[in-house]
Scaffold this motif. Structure first.
Motif, PDB file in Angstrom:
ATOM      1  N   GLY A  33     -30.300  13.874 -25.882  1.00 24.81           N
ATOM      2  CA  GLY A  33     -29.092  14.536 -26.772  1.00 24.81           C
ATOM      3  C   GLY A  33     -28.223  13.436 -26.980  1.00 24.81           C
ATOM      4  N   GLY A  34     -28.330  12.284 -26.366  1.00 21.49           N
ATOM      5  CA  GLY A  34     -27.317  11.150 -26.681  1.00 21.49           C
ATOM      6  C   GLY A  34     -27.781  10.516 -28.073  1.00 21.49           C
ATOM      7  N   GLY A  35     -27.078   9.631 -28.630  1.00 22.91           N
ATOM      8  CA  GLY A  35     -27.043   8.722 -29.999  1.00 22.91           C
ATOM      9  C   GLY A  35     -25.775   8.063 -30.103  1.00 22.91           C
ATOM     10  N   LEU A  36     -25.801   7.838 -31.679  1.00 21.83           N
ATOM     11  CA  LEU A  36     -24.791   7.170 -32.355  1.00 21.83           C
ATOM     12  C   LEU A  36     -23.941   8.282 -33.067  1.00 21.83           C
ATOM     13  CD1 LEU A  36     -22.948   4.426 -32.889  1.00 21.83           C
ATOM     14  CD2 LEU A  36     -24.937   4.329 -34.608  1.00 21.83           C
ATOM     15  N   VAL A  37     -22.504   8.118 -32.828  1.00 24.77           N
ATOM     16  CA  VAL A  37     -21.868   9.008 -33.614  1.00 24.77           C
ATOM     17  C   VAL A  37     -20.483   8.405 -33.884  1.00 24.77           C
ATOM     18  CG1 VAL A  37     -20.697  10.110 -31.639  1.00 24.77           C
ATOM     19  CG2 VAL A  37     -20.917  11.501 -33.746  1.00 24.77           C
ATOM     20  N   GLN A  38     -19.888   8.959 -34.899  1.00 28.89           N
ATOM     21  CA  GLN A  38     -18.654   8.335 -35.470  1.00 28.89           C
ATOM     22  C   GLN A  38     -17.270   9.159 -34.569  1.00 28.89           C
ATOM     23  OE1 GLN A  38     -18.099   8.670 -39.696  1.00 28.89           O
ATOM     24  NE2 GLN A  38     -18.702   6.491 -39.926  1.00 28.89           N
ATOM     25  N   ALA A  39     -16.313   8.196 -34.640  1.00 24.96           N
ATOM     26  CA  ALA A  39     -15.170   8.955 -33.509  1.00 24.96           C
ATOM     27  C   ALA A  39     -14.754  10.363 -34.527  1.00 24.96           C
ATOM     28  CB  ALA A  39     -13.798   8.136 -33.769  1.00 24.96           C
ATOM     29  N   GLY A  40     -14.657  11.437 -33.491  1.00 28.69           N
ATOM     30  CA  GLY A  40     -14.278  12.587 -34.139  1.00 28.69           C
ATOM     31  C   GLY A  40     -15.374  13.544 -34.420  1.00 28.69           C
ATOM     32  N   GLY A  41     -16.582  12.851 -34.259  1.00 27.78           N
ATOM     33  CA  GLY A  41     -17.759  13.652 -34.135  1.00 27.78           C
ATOM     34  C   GLY A  41     -18.059  14.450 -32.959  1.00 27.78           C
ATOM     35  N   SER A  42     -19.408  15.002 -32.851  1.00 26.45           N
ATOM     36  CA  SER A  42     -19.667  15.967 -31.966  1.00 26.45           C
ATOM     37  C   SER A  42     -21.187  15.512 -31.354  1.00 26.45           C
ATOM     38  CB  SER A  42     -19.598  17.315 -32.294  1.00 26.45           C
ATOM     39  OG  SER A  42     -18.574  17.763 -32.515  1.00 26.45           O
ATOM     40  N   LEU A  43     -21.788  15.777 -30.213  1.00 27.31           N
ATOM     41  CA  LEU A  43     -22.943  15.565 -29.787  1.00 27.31           C
ATOM     42  C   LEU A  43     -23.165  16.842 -28.712  1.00 27.31           C
ATOM     43  CD1 LEU A  43     -23.531  11.736 -28.967  1.00 27.31           C
ATOM     44  CD2 LEU A  43     -24.705  13.299 -30.921  1.00 27.31           C
ATOM     45  N   ARG A  44     -24.348  17.135 -28.506  1.00 28.57           N
ATOM     46  CA  ARG A  44     -24.586  17.985 -27.195  1.00 28.57           C
ATOM     47  C   ARG A  44     -25.700  17.352 -26.371  1.00 28.57           C
ATOM     48  NH1 ARG A  44     -26.832  24.360 -27.100  1.00 28.57           N
ATOM     49  NH2 ARG A  44     -28.811  22.967 -27.534  1.00 28.57           N
TER      50      ARG A  44
END
Length: 126
Positions: free
Chosen positions: A8-19
């Motif tokens: 479930g990891g990855g690259l996301v912008q600040a303010g975003g979400s990951l599970r």
């Protein structure tokens, strides 16, 4: 042999979400604590969250991260919202050899855990 596999990891912008997910095999899941830790480059591993008979969170993630578990699926989740660049790290799940009912357990201490996953990279861009 107990095995833990994160995903479930990855690259996301600040303010975003990951599970993140952590799936365990090799034991009955529900009797054991599960913890999430993270390690950023050049820094020591730090506690993030844990699930025993209750949940525990490191102060910087309280209100943003939520740990939950599905004992039927042998999976624990880490929902991460409002991500910040300082959350960038490799995230590991871990579980101890001894069950919860065996006695006192310090959920935030890495040395309490015996089995660790391989980690999943979380990168938060600003």
């Amino acid at each position: 042999q107990v095995q833990l596999v994160e995903s479930g990891g990855g690259l996301v912008q600040a303010g975003g979400s990951l599970r993140l997910s952590c799936t365990a095999s090799g034991r009955t899941f529900g009797d054991y604590a599960i913890g999430w830790f993270r390690q950023a480059p050049g820094k020591e591993r730090e506690f993030v969250a844990a699930h025993t008979y209750r949940t525990y969170y490191e102060d910087s993630v309280k209100g943003r991260f939520t740990i939950s578990r599905d004992n039927v699926k042998n999976t624990v989740y880490l929902q991460m919202n409002t991500l910040k660049p300082e959350d960038t790290a490799v995230y590991f799940c871990a579980t101890p050899r001894r069950p919860l009912y065996s006695g006192q357990f310090d959920a935030s201490r890495g040395s309490e855990y015996d089995y660790w996953g391989q980690g999943t990279q979380v990168t938060v861009s600003s």
